[in-house]
Scaffold this active site. Structure first.
Site, PDB file in Angstrom:
ATOM      1  N   SER A 237       0.810  -1.214   0.000  1.00 28.64           N
ATOM      2  CA  SER A 237       0.000   0.000   0.000  1.00 28.64           C
ATOM      3  C   SER A 237       0.844   1.265   0.000  1.00 28.64           C
ATOM      4  O   SER A 237       0.301   2.361  -0.106  1.00 28.64           O
ATOM      5  CB  SER A 237      -0.911   0.011   1.234  1.00 28.64           C
ATOM      6  OG  SER A 237      -0.143  -0.052   2.424  1.00 28.64           O
TER       7      SER A 237
ATOM      8  N   HIS B  26      -2.545  -2.673  -5.985  1.00 26.76           N
ATOM      9  CA  HIS B  26      -2.961  -2.283  -4.639  1.00 26.76           C
ATOM     10  C   HIS B  26      -4.477  -2.404  -4.524  1.00 26.76           C
ATOM     11  O   HIS B  26      -5.223  -1.569  -5.022  1.00 26.76           O
ATOM     12  CB  HIS B  26      -2.517  -0.849  -4.340  1.00 26.76           C
ATOM     13  CG  HIS B  26      -2.927  -0.374  -2.979  1.00 26.76           C
ATOM     14  ND1 HIS B  26      -3.209   0.947  -2.720  1.00 26.76           N
ATOM     15  CD2 HIS B  26      -3.119  -1.049  -1.810  1.00 26.76           C
ATOM     16  CE1 HIS B  26      -3.561   1.066  -1.448  1.00 26.76           C
ATOM     17  NE2 HIS B  26      -3.508  -0.125  -0.884  1.00 26.76           N
TER      18      HIS B  26
ATOM     19  N   GLU C 243      -5.415  -0.095  -7.635  1.00 23.70           N
ATOM     20  CA  GLU C 243      -4.401   0.762  -8.255  1.00 23.70           C
ATOM     21  C   GLU C 243      -3.377  -0.127  -8.955  1.00 23.70           C
ATOM     22  O   GLU C 243      -2.837  -1.049  -8.338  1.00 23.70           O
ATOM     23  CB  GLU C 243      -3.709   1.629  -7.202  1.00 23.70           C
ATOM     24  CG  GLU C 243      -4.599   2.692  -6.596  1.00 23.70           C
ATOM     25  CD  GLU C 243      -3.891   3.509  -5.531  1.00 23.70           C
ATOM     26  OE1 GLU C 243      -3.925   4.744  -5.613  1.00 23.70           O
ATOM     27  OE2 GLU C 243      -3.301   2.906  -4.604  1.00 23.70           O
TER      28      GLU C 243
ATOM     29  N   ASN D   5      -3.848   6.341  -0.986  1.00 23.24           N
ATOM     30  CA  ASN D   5      -3.366   6.403   0.390  1.00 23.24           C
ATOM     31  C   ASN D   5      -2.794   7.766   0.750  1.00 23.24           C
ATOM     32  O   ASN D   5      -2.881   8.190   1.905  1.00 23.24           O
ATOM     33  CB  ASN D   5      -2.323   5.312   0.646  1.00 23.24           C
ATOM     34  CG  ASN D   5      -2.944   4.056   1.215  1.00 23.24           C
ATOM     35  OD1 ASN D   5      -4.137   4.023   1.508  1.00 23.24           O
ATOM     36  ND2 ASN D   5      -2.155   3.009   1.362  1.00 23.24           N
TER      37      ASN D   5
END
Length: 290
Positions: free
Chosen positions: A119, A142, A154, A192
């Site tokens: 992540s 991700h 992602e 994130n």
């Protein structure tokens, strides 16, 4: 390249559910972990996820036996010797991941697509754990928690990722019902970085005594349209992991991602979140909020 055989390394919450979504898509999946006990627990939890999804209409009754039949388990990475794509989903630690990739390098077919579910760690940095000839087939995928519900993935290209590998991984994620977006290999990727900026401000509000975690969660759900609040999500994903990721982001971008003192406090106090029974909220033995 059509993918039929998938391997997943790591049978925690993320890895197990990644295995599940590909199994539901008709892929033959091997789920790997270090012990048979971990694997048995993962399968037991997946049965619960499937039962819950059937009850909510996410999939049909007949999908459960079909999905479970598509998942086999193994404690030996050597069993991945026929895999066409392998996804690593172990601890968010570069050294642990590097060790996995070095072992995979010795057993996977030459054209196998290899992905990390990290992540926050640079995909290019992780690719250095593989031999030069494999790096073109390496990228980041991700997924978001809970994987069986969250549509987004992602897709992150390392410096040497080939167009073919990225295209193949993107297509197989679409086949599994996900919506892929392409993101440059920057630390924390896209979502994130936005999420942790939001979390830091939410944590500041609690530190200042401006709001309780519960009020902030309600505010984000009703005022911003979020499906879950930030503190609920922190508990779900593990406050310990969140602190690790925050420290990785701080190392990359400086003070704007400095972990808030209150997050460090609850992690040090052992309040990891839902799995431990206490985080920002308290939970019973089945993970239900009290």
């Amino acid at each position: 390249m059509s993918i039929a055989r998938v391997g997943v390394v790591g049978a925690g919450m993320m890895g197990a559910e990644i295995a599940l979504i590909f199994a539901l898509a008709g892929k033959r999946v091997i789920l790997n972990d270090t012990t048979n006990e971990s694997l048995a627990l993962a399968l037991h939890k997946l049965e619960g996820v499937l039962d819950s999804g059937i009850g909510r209409g996410f999939w049909a009754e007949e999908d459960k036996p079909r999905a479970l039949a598509n998942i086999t388990t193994s404690t030996k990475l050597e069993d991945f010797s026929d895999r066409e794509m392998v996804i690593e989903a172990v601890f968010e630690d570069a050294d642990v991941k590097a060790d996995v990739f070095k072992k995979l390098d010795t057993v996977l077919p030459a054209d196998c697509v290899i992905a990390s579910n990290t992540s926050s760690i640079s995909i290019t940095v992780l690719s250095a754990s593989l031999s030069d000839e494999r790096q073109k087939n390496f990228l980041g995928l991700h997924f978001f928690s809970p994987v069986h519900r969250m549509k987004l993935v992602e897709v992150i290209s390392a410096l040497d990722s080939s167009v073919d590998a990225v295209t193949t991984a993107t297509e197989v994620c679409s086949e599994a019902g996900k919506v892929p977006i392409q993101v440059k290999d920057v630390v924390g990727f896209a979502v994130n970085r936005m999420l942790f900026a939001l979390w830091n401000e939410a944590l500041r509000l609690v530190e200042e005594g401006a709001c309780t975690p519960e009020d902030i969660d309600i505010g984000c759900k009703l005022g911003l349209g979020h499906p879950v609040g930030p503190f609920e999500l922190m508990d779900l994903t593990s406050n310990t992991l969140n602190l690790q990721v925050a420290e990785i982001l701080m190392d990359a971008y400086g003070d704007r991602f400095h972990p808030r003192p209150i997050l460090k406090q609850i992690v040090t106090a052992g309040r990891a979140g839902r799995k431990s029974g206490r985080g920002w909220y308290r939970y019973d033995e089945k993970g239900r909020r009290l």
